[in-house]
Design a protein around this motif. Structure first.
Motif, PDB file in Angstrom:
ATOM      1  N   LYS A 133       0.832  -1.291   0.114  1.00 43.92           N
ATOM      2  CA  LYS A 133      -0.005   0.144   0.139  1.00 43.92           C
ATOM      3  C   LYS A 133       0.805   1.049   0.107  1.00 43.92           C
ATOM      4  CE  LYS A 133      -3.870  -2.396   2.158  1.00 43.92           C
ATOM      5  NZ  LYS A 133      -4.856  -2.278   2.933  1.00 43.92           N
ATOM      6  N   ASP A 189       1.061   3.180  -2.188  1.00 43.67           N
ATOM      7  CA  ASP A 189       0.265   4.171  -2.969  1.00 43.67           C
ATOM      8  C   ASP A 189      -0.648   5.127  -2.129  1.00 43.67           C
ATOM      9  OD1 ASP A 189      -0.810   1.614  -3.080  1.00 43.67           O
ATOM     10  OD2 ASP A 189      -2.614   2.464  -4.007  1.00 43.67           O
ATOM     11  N   GLN A 190      -0.812   4.232  -1.011  1.00 42.21           N
ATOM     12  CA  GLN A 190      -1.873   5.074  -0.033  1.00 42.21           C
ATOM     13  C   GLN A 190      -1.346   5.700   1.132  1.00 42.21           C
ATOM     14  OE1 GLN A 190      -5.050   2.342   1.520  1.00 42.21           O
ATOM     15  NE2 GLN A 190      -4.895   1.266  -0.459  1.00 42.21           N
ATOM     16  N   GLN A 195      -0.028  11.720   0.982  1.00 35.27           N
ATOM     17  CA  GLN A 195       0.331  12.513   0.064  1.00 35.27           C
ATOM     18  C   GLN A 195      -0.111  13.916   0.400  1.00 35.27           C
ATOM     19  OE1 GLN A 195      -1.176  11.120  -3.679  1.00 35.27           O
ATOM     20  NE2 GLN A 195      -0.218   9.061  -3.286  1.00 35.27           N
ATOM     21  N   SER A 237       3.344  -1.719  -4.161  1.00 31.24           N
ATOM     22  CA  SER A 237       1.972  -1.487  -4.258  1.00 31.24           C
ATOM     23  C   SER A 237       1.262  -2.509  -4.968  1.00 31.24           C
ATOM     24  CB  SER A 237       1.313   0.181  -4.662  1.00 31.24           C
ATOM     25  OG  SER A 237      -0.089  -0.062  -5.082  1.00 31.24           O
ATOM     26  N   THR A 239      -1.265  -1.126  -7.579  1.00 30.71           N
ATOM     27  CA  THR A 239      -0.977  -0.266  -8.854  1.00 30.71           C
ATOM     28  C   THR A 239       0.161  -1.055  -9.565  1.00 30.71           C
ATOM     29  OG1 THR A 239       1.047   0.894  -7.636  1.00 30.71           O
ATOM     30  CG2 THR A 239      -1.474   1.864  -7.849  1.00 30.71           C
ATOM     31  N   LEU A 299       3.373  -0.861  -8.363  1.00 30.58           N
ATOM     32  CA  LEU A 299       4.726  -0.102  -8.171  1.00 30.58           C
ATOM     33  C   LEU A 299       5.374  -1.125  -7.358  1.00 30.58           C
ATOM     34  CD1 LEU A 299       6.128   2.574  -8.034  1.00 30.58           C
ATOM     35  CD2 LEU A 299       4.932   3.007  -5.891  1.00 30.58           C
TER      36      LEU A 299
END
Length: 319
Positions: free
Chosen positions: A133, A135-136, A139, A173, A176, A178
């Motif tokens: 995670k 990507d979470q 940000q 991630s 995604t 990544l």
């Protein structure tokens, strides 16, 4: 005529092995396995404790065959089903060549993660810590340096947790993709030279019927959320394959009449919605048209009974 074997001889230097994916409930283990093998074989849901049976996903590259064993989230069990699930996860820990301990790095390490680290202390199986995670993580477009610092602080809580054991860390991630190439490389490097265990084009060792039942259960979890939590089992009663369509009859088992009412919905609306969504997923699975008919049956306290669990497919795995 010479027949080509289903399982070819592995080339020199080929690596292979079984990799157990473990972690707390709802950290993205099933999403990760689906992404790695390139096909949906494990169900995912916002509801914790989705995975029940040990499911093997197979990723074959020119140099490696990785057989991923997706396990139930390790947690404190509250009923017989929970005890069976956790026992199966513990058996899987001892039965694999490598362990991928997946955590949710969008939040700090917690008690559940510490519990698993303690559980793993006695194992001789090599362990890789996967920070999922990515990507979470926090940000902040206006202040990317602060966001990066916050993400680093979260990662550090896990690095500190496993520091005494020198487990390698990889951040990625599953949603995604990544960082998954780096993850694959790290896992491959830690497997021993070995044969093909399965044909190279196979992505799971589970029969289609099992995955069909899981696809129905996934839609129940997604559409009813906490109203009908984990007191649901799905039995595929019949699969009839015809040239133009595959007909599937399935029974959804619940523990209470009130849950049956929720699943059926007003005028059968919820059951129709569940069936329609599951049918779409099944058509992708078999690459053909599907007719799906669902029934709902009340079986009181099935999760508390070892015999009923066995009838519904939930057995303690052999060590």
């Amino acid at each position: 005529m010479e027949l080509t074997p289903l399982i070819p001889t592995a080339p020199e230097g080929f690596r292979s092995g079984f990799i157990g994916i473990i972690g707390r409930p709802n950290v993205g283990k099933s999403t990760l396995m689906n992404h790695l093998v390139g096909q949906k074989i494990a169900i995912t849901s916002p509801v914790a404790q989705t995975t029940r049976n040990r499911l093997r996903g197979i990723l074959t590259t020119p140099t490696t065959q990785m057989i991923f064993v997706d396990t139930p989230g390790i947690h404190k069990p509250h009923h017989q089903l929970g005890r069976v699930l956790v026992q199966n996860a513990r058996i899987a820990i001892q039965a694999v060549d490598l362990l991928l301990f997946v955590v949710d790095c969008s939040v700090a390490a917690g008690g559940g993660d510490r519990y698993i680290v303690e559980l793993l202390q006695g194992t001789e199986t090599p362990i890789v810590l996967g920070l999922n995670k990515a990507d979470q993580q926090i940000q902040d477009r206006a202040n990317p340096e602060m966001a990066g610092s916050a993400g680093h602080d979260l990662d550090q809580t896990y690095a500190t947790l496993v520091e005494p054991y020198s487990w390698p860390l990889v951040k990625f991630s599953a949603l995604t993709g990544l960082g998954l190439e780096e993850l694959q490389q790290i896992l491959s490097d830690r497997l021993d030279p070995g044969p093909y265990y399965y044909p190279p084009d196979l992505v799971t060792d589970q029969p289609e019927r099992f995955i069909m039942g899981e696809l129905i259960r996934e839609q129940i979890l997604l559409l009813t959320r906490e109203e009908v939590p984990h007191s649901v089992a799905v039995v595929i009663d019949r699969v009839e394959e015809e040239p133009e369509i595959t007909r599937i009859l399935a029974t959804i088992c619940v523990e209470r009449d009130s849950q049956k009412g929720i699943l059926i919905g007003k005028g059968g609306s919820m059951l129709k919605t569940i069936g329609s969504a599951a049918r779409e997923q099944m058509q992708k699975l078999i690459a053909g048209k599907v007719y799906l008919e669902l029934f709902v049956k009340v079986q009181p306290k099935w999760r508390q009974s070892r015999s009923r669990l066995a009838e519904l497919g939930y057995r303690v795995e052999e060590e």
